[in-house]
Motif scaffolding. Sequence first.
Motif, PDB file in Angstrom:
ATOM      1  N   LEU B 208     -16.764   3.563  -6.018  1.00 48.03           N
ATOM      2  CA  LEU B 208     -16.963   4.297  -4.928  1.00 48.03           C
ATOM      3  C   LEU B 208     -15.776   4.599  -3.672  1.00 48.03           C
ATOM      4  O   LEU B 208     -15.537   5.316  -2.850  1.00 48.03           O
ATOM      5  N   GLU B 209     -15.010   3.575  -3.335  1.00 47.58           N
ATOM      6  CA  GLU B 209     -14.169   3.562  -2.168  1.00 47.58           C
ATOM      7  C   GLU B 209     -13.045   3.979  -2.461  1.00 47.58           C
ATOM      8  O   GLU B 209     -12.316   4.670  -1.361  1.00 47.58           O
ATOM      9  N   THR B 210     -12.800   4.107  -3.740  1.00 47.42           N
ATOM     10  CA  THR B 210     -11.624   5.406  -4.516  1.00 47.42           C
ATOM     11  C   THR B 210     -11.856   6.618  -4.187  1.00 47.42           C
ATOM     12  O   THR B 210     -11.697   7.578  -3.728  1.00 47.42           O
ATOM     13  N   ILE B 211     -13.316   6.908  -4.101  1.00 48.08           N
ATOM     14  CA  ILE B 211     -13.481   8.067  -4.260  1.00 48.08           C
ATOM     15  C   ILE B 211     -13.947   8.253  -2.400  1.00 48.08           C
ATOM     16  O   ILE B 211     -13.559   9.693  -2.816  1.00 48.08           O
ATOM     17  N   THR B 212     -14.198   7.746  -1.711  1.00 51.26           N
ATOM     18  CA  THR B 212     -14.083   8.018  -0.615  1.00 51.26           C
ATOM     19  C   THR B 212     -12.492   8.493  -0.089  1.00 51.26           C
ATOM     20  O   THR B 212     -12.443   9.350   1.160  1.00 51.26           O
ATOM     21  N   ALA B 295     -18.073   8.129   5.480  1.00 53.14           N
ATOM     22  CA  ALA B 295     -18.527   7.500   4.431  1.00 53.14           C
ATOM     23  C   ALA B 295     -18.068   6.383   4.273  1.00 53.14           C
ATOM     24  O   ALA B 295     -18.090   5.272   3.311  1.00 53.14           O
ATOM     25  N   ALA B 296     -16.363   6.405   3.885  1.00 48.32           N
ATOM     26  CA  ALA B 296     -15.470   6.168   3.760  1.00 48.32           C
ATOM     27  C   ALA B 296     -15.885   4.393   4.668  1.00 48.32           C
ATOM     28  O   ALA B 296     -15.661   3.382   3.288  1.00 48.32           O
ATOM     29  N   LEU B 297     -15.885   3.995   5.703  1.00 43.63           N
ATOM     30  CA  LEU B 297     -16.278   3.055   6.557  1.00 43.63           C
ATOM     31  C   LEU B 297     -17.694   2.562   6.188  1.00 43.63           C
ATOM     32  O   LEU B 297     -17.307   1.216   5.768  1.00 43.63           O
ATOM     33  N   GLY B 298     -18.423   3.281   5.364  1.00 41.62           N
ATOM     34  CA  GLY B 298     -19.588   3.015   5.674  1.00 41.62           C
ATOM     35  C   GLY B 298     -19.071   1.934   4.045  1.00 41.62           C
ATOM     36  O   GLY B 298     -19.799   1.109   3.682  1.00 41.62           O
TER      37      GLY B 298
END
Lengths: 254, 858
Positions: B208-212, B295-298
């Motif tokens: 998810l980190e890479t995706i965001t 979203a990225a911070l989440g």
Amino acid sequence: MKTHLYFVCFQTEALVASHLDPDAFGAYMAVGTRKHTSGNVMFFEVDPIAAAKTLPLAGELEKRCPPHPDGGPRHSKYLGIYRVLESLPMEALGKLYLVTRDGRVLGLDAKPYDAAKEMRGPNLYTELCPVTPRVVSFLPPTRFAKFITDPANLVNVPRILFADSLLDRESDGRLAGYLPYLNPEHIVDCINEVAVAEKSAKTVERNPKLIAFYRTIRRGFFVGDQTGVKFYPFPSQDELDEKYHIWWRSASLD
Amino acid sequence: MMRSRVRSRSKQIGFPLLAGLCMQMAAVSASASELDAMRMLPAWWWAAPAAGVLALVMAFWFFRSIAAANPGNARMQEIAGYVREGAYAYLRRQYKVVGLVFLGLMALLTYMAFVLGVQHRLVPFAFLTGGLFSGLAGFIGMKTATMASSRTAQGASESLNRGLTIAFRAGAVMGLTVVGLALIDITAWFVYLYKFHHALFGGHPMNLETITVVMLCFGMGASTQALFARVGGGIYTKAADVGADLVGKVEAGIPEDDPRNPATIADNVGDNVGDVAGMGADLYESYAGSILATAALGVAAATVAGWDAARTFSYLAAPMLLAAIGIVLSIFGIFLVRTRENATMKTLLGALNRGIYVSSVLILVGAWFLVKFLAMPIGVFWAITIGVVLGIVIGKGTEWATASDYKPTRFIADQAATGPATVIIAGIAEGMMSTWIPVLAVCVGTLLSFAVMEGFQDLLSGLYGVGIAAVGMLSTLGLTLATDAYGPIADNAGGNAEMSELPKEVRRRTDALDSLGNTTAAIGKGFAIGSAALTALALLASYIEEVRIGLHREAAMEYVAPAAGQPFVLKSIGADYNKKWAIFLPGAKPNKLEDQMFHTLSAFEGTGPTAVVLRDENGVEHSLIINETGELVKNAEATDIHGNRLAANKASLKDFMTLYDVSLMNPKVLVGVFVGVLAVFVFSAMTMKAVGRAAFSMVQEVRRQFREKPGIMEGTERPDYARCVAISTAGAQREMLLPSLLAIALPVATGLVLNVSGILGLLVGGLCAGFSVAVFMANAGGAWDNAKKYIEAGHLGGKGSMAHKAAVVGDTVGDPFKDTSGPSLNILIKLMTMVSIVFAGLIVKYAPAIGNWLNLGQ
């Protein structure tokens, strides 16, 4: 090709022959020349037959204002440039045309003026021809015209064209905020002075810059002398908005 | 990043784990189908793309209803046709220039992704879609706006409500298109990256980190498009406006919207390309940027805190779902906007405010249920509430600073009585003073939204609070933008009615609609700037997330396969600075960067043991401490993680601050701050001078036409409108390039010389100065404009008076303030952040070497 006779009364005083009708002549005077007319122009349509009673124009008009060699209309042929107003018979003055800076033209017809309904001032009169001061006076227009053209006065002119200008005041005596005069406090001072001293008139400005001039017209324009006045009423606000919108928009700009 | 690397449950922890690491990693690909099965998206998540589609469907429905409306008489259609043709001519030319810039940037990004390997290979495509969708939003908005002007004028001839409805719904097409396209772009990318990318191209499913972070990169495309639209549109509209005013009004003495003025059509076109297309592209980026950054911070917060998958996904999805609720409520709000006949300005404003306030209250209700549904802390709800309130406060503050009902504008008008100099002084002073409301509001909003999420204990959660507050503020953007885009539509309708010489009653109605539009446009600009400031903090944090990924990518690029039986290889990376380390696990396919990333652990800083954290498929963490020779020293306890070397994925934002020495005592930070402030001023100067130059060409052309075609003034000859449109277009395209390229090049150049610390300084300096200067310019310009209108309404001598002439000077000075430089600054702030994010990998890799070469340290 009809030859018109115009008396340009503001900003210069001139008698002009032209093949242009009033709208075209007004636009030409305002924008169609490179002589750089600045500001508004006003002129009367003159009846050449009536004018011929006092000026040597009989049969001369067409001769003096021929079409251009290519057959095109002649825009202007100056026939006189000095003391024109006093030289024309009052009945020769036809419609008064008000031209804006960008050449929009509004024609005003002369209407009978009911002097009996005149009320005491104060009034602000903007003189336009042959002299151009702005004065305050408690005299109504007819009496003011008589006063200023009275040879018994030291300062007089043979005939006068002036506008009755707005002088609306707030409840505290100040001039209304929408009036574009440069020196509102001075106008109020002059009114007070005239009221106290019982002067016939007091000059507010000798040669005022007529800012937003058409927006300051109250009742209309008067041409007067010792014989009486000719009145050209200004349209009401509703008429200006409704019937003369294009002219009024242009006139409100400057 | 690394937490999902080890997906098989470890039976033991310690040396046996390392010994078995190779096998475990190899097992990952075998369980790909299981992973796919695990990557089922919950049914509720689909509400987000559904809302995006709903927005577009409603936008299309509104568009159809406007298209079906009576377009007016032949003259009205003719004038609208000129404006439409001019707007299209402008956009065609703009898209050509922007297309070339995009091609150049695409080539650069592709080189960085595929040759240098400093960023994900999808970034160039994300960049492209961001630009395409942003441009598309602006184009659709402008197409609707140009179509709506004559229809609004015609509608006003039927009733005021009809005119308002057509103009407002045309604005709503723009609003809903922006939010619809943004949400569809975000969710489509997410679905693709989450479920399909690895299936289509092989490799490991993306975490998810890479995706965001990859998705965040489409913000650069949107920002780039927005900057060109704003700067180009701003230069265009003011060049036309100033040209039309200076020659038409001042020299020739003809009124506004007079068909004899050759620049009048260009002026009307300018309203569309500047305030509609520019504003649409701008807010598209703000909206998408706030959702993506949050979203990225989440996800980052979840990673560092080690939350489970379901909770992580909630934090990722919350901003998208909040936006979805906002779309539904915006549509509801649009239907609330209607008025009765003979409405006053107050009634009309009340009609618009009714929609905004009702939907704002309802978004809070929706947010409450969303937070409960996703089992998120109540702080999320309060942060959203703070964002919504903040939007209203900034809007009201802008209204107070610019509307002629209030003291600041009255003061400027009063100063007009003494001439243009005092008008200018008063406008500048009031504009400067007016910054206190939005700036303090954003300060208070930031602190509160940070605090309600316990940010002073957990930094990332706090930043998530700030991010979700920005999403809350922009959640009803579909409606806010409708009120904003409505302004130029009503303005054009007024011009159309005037040029078509429609009856007094129609003109009175279009004037009322137009006056209202001026107020809403000012509020919209304040809103755009405020949201940009709030989003910027979230984007700053997202930048660090990108640095985190950049470090890992840099490490993976130096992948060395461990020898047979060797559990891993520990290597110092990043030249000889000994700050960054990589641990390479066996099993990566050669020359497959994405696979190498999967088999690499990155860490940084210190000379002691390196602590890393691995997490198995059940989310259980296993912390290891490895010495410099690559031997496992021990299994770390949780407290040991803060050792001398930190696993990049577990490092906090503060750890990154320490790594790059981001402190006020580091001259690189201070220099960066200065450069950021300088960027704001230089950019503003460039855009204003650009307006001057473009306006000069326009003035020359209008003068030429009046000189060579005397029939224009006499009404016997038609002006060459197209020539003025072409001049404004060419001027805007020529002039927009340099300031736009400055915004793109500056962060890269600063980063390469001053590294991450310099970039953060640049972004902070740019944000603080840019926000304040943007508010100052927008408010000063708006107040000057309204002071002039106040005088025109009959105060202080009214139209044509000396005070009016002085106020006209103030308005002319304010034009590039409020319509070119001011609105462009918020995009400058965001674009510089986005460029920093996209180029983070490049900076992380090359800046230390350059810094060392320049003797600036790392």
